[in-house]
Design a protein around this motif. Structure first.
Motif, PDB file in Angstrom:
ATOM      1  N   SER A   1       0.833  -1.210   0.000  1.00 51.23           N
ATOM      2  CA  SER A   1       0.000   0.000   0.000  1.00 51.23           C
ATOM      3  C   SER A   1       0.862   1.253   0.000  1.00 51.23           C
ATOM      4  O   SER A   1       0.558   2.229  -0.700  1.00 51.23           O
ATOM      5  N   THR A   2       1.928   1.240   0.780  1.00 50.89           N
ATOM      6  CA  THR A   2       2.829   2.397   0.831  1.00 50.89           C
ATOM      7  C   THR A   2       3.492   2.635  -0.517  1.00 50.89           C
ATOM      8  O   THR A   2       3.584   3.776  -0.993  1.00 50.89           O
ATOM      9  N   LEU A   3       3.937   1.558  -1.161  1.00 49.59           N
ATOM     10  CA  LEU A   3       4.578   1.692  -2.472  1.00 49.59           C
ATOM     11  C   LEU A   3       3.593   2.201  -3.517  1.00 49.59           C
ATOM     12  O   LEU A   3       3.933   3.081  -4.330  1.00 49.59           O
ATOM     13  N   MET A   4       2.368   1.694  -3.507  1.00 51.29           N
ATOM     14  CA  MET A   4       1.370   2.133  -4.475  1.00 51.29           C
ATOM     15  C   MET A   4       0.963   3.582  -4.234  1.00 51.29           C
ATOM     16  O   MET A   4       0.787   4.356  -5.189  1.00 51.29           O
ATOM     17  N   THR A   5       0.836   3.966  -2.976  1.00 53.45           N
ATOM     18  CA  THR A   5       0.492   5.351  -2.656  1.00 53.45           C
ATOM     19  C   THR A   5       1.603   6.297  -3.088  1.00 53.45           C
ATOM     20  O   THR A   5       1.338   7.360  -3.663  1.00 53.45           O
TER      21      THR A   5
END
Length: 260
Positions: A238-242
């Motif tokens: 999620s952090t990478l996609m955000t």
């Protein structure tokens, strides 16, 4: 005095809304660096174990490849279609073009769950469920409005007389568009393509209905993982996609400002 108080109140409300919007990111990002086995906040200590697990897991990597492939193909297909549609809408004075314009923007208006159910029933009849072409076509439909809106905004600031001059000098409509119009609205085209990419990368509801087997994007695998087991690897993804979405939005808005 009243104007100053109203301005301060506006700033306070805007700040509260901004904090509310970014609060999930402020929680998920630290959790992704946690050393704990479960999702805990604040993390007891920091580690890169969940990022390592993500990149070392073949299932997650397969889902990442599917997501990136679908997003890239969506951009390749939706961008020229959206540019063509926006150009036709801006040039035509027919009333039917308004209806077409509204129809092309329907994916932004119709609740996504209704769209997903409709796509599923159509795909079930034509055999596109759990296929890569099915995912791409669905995301093209969902990403097309972003390209149309962005390109239409660029065409509104473009003087069509310049293209008319090129056509009066012997160019046909297609050649004059590529030689005169497209270079001046390219920032809007790029921005529309970026937003279509983000839309395809982040789409979840439609993916839950029509994807399966080896063609499962990251969003569906994340949803399934949350249902079966709360794995901190999801926080890392999620952090990478955000972060990726944030960078792409900055690139799109920055490009449009430079060319404004």
């Amino acid at each position: 005095m009243r104007a100053s108080a109203a301005r301060i109140a506006l700033y306070v409300v805007s700040a509260l809304v901004l904090v509310y919007l970014i609060l999930p990111v402020l929680i998920i990002a630290p959790i992704s660096f946690s050393s704990a086995r479960f999702l805990t906040f604040p993390p007891p200590s920091f580690s890169l174990r969940w990022y390592q697990q993500y990149f070392a897991n073949s299932a997650w990597m397969q889902a990442t490849r599917v997501t990136l492939t679908v997003a890239l193909l969506t951009v390749v297909i939706a961008t020229p279609l959206g540019v063509s549609a926006a150009y036709a809408i801006s040039q035509s004075k027919l009333r039917i073009m308004r209806v077409i314009h509204m129809a092309l923007l329907l994916p932004l208006v119709v609740p996504i769950i209704i769209t997903a159910v409709g796509i599923f029933f159509v795909y079930a009849k034509v055999g596109l469920v759990a296929t890569l072409p099915g995912l791409v076509l669905a995301n093209v439909m969902l990403g097309l409005p972003y390209v149309i809106i962005s390109v239409l905004a660029g065409l509104q600031s473009f003087d069509p007389a310049q293209e008319m001059v090129a056509r009066s000098l012997g160019m046909n409509r297609l050649r004059s568009f590529f030689a005169v119009t497209l270079p001046q609205i390219k920032s809007s085209v790029v921005a529309g393509g970026i937003f279509a990419f983000i839309s395809a990368m982040d789409e979840t509801i439609v993916a839950l209905f029509i994807s399966g087997g080896q063609y499962q994007p990251l969003t569906k695998r994340m949803f399934t993982a949350l249902r079966d087991e709360i794995d901190p690897t999801i926080a890392a993804i999620s952090t990478l996609m955000t972060a990726a979405s944030f960078v792409l939005v900055l690139l799109a808005t920055g490009r449009r400002r430079r060319n404004a």
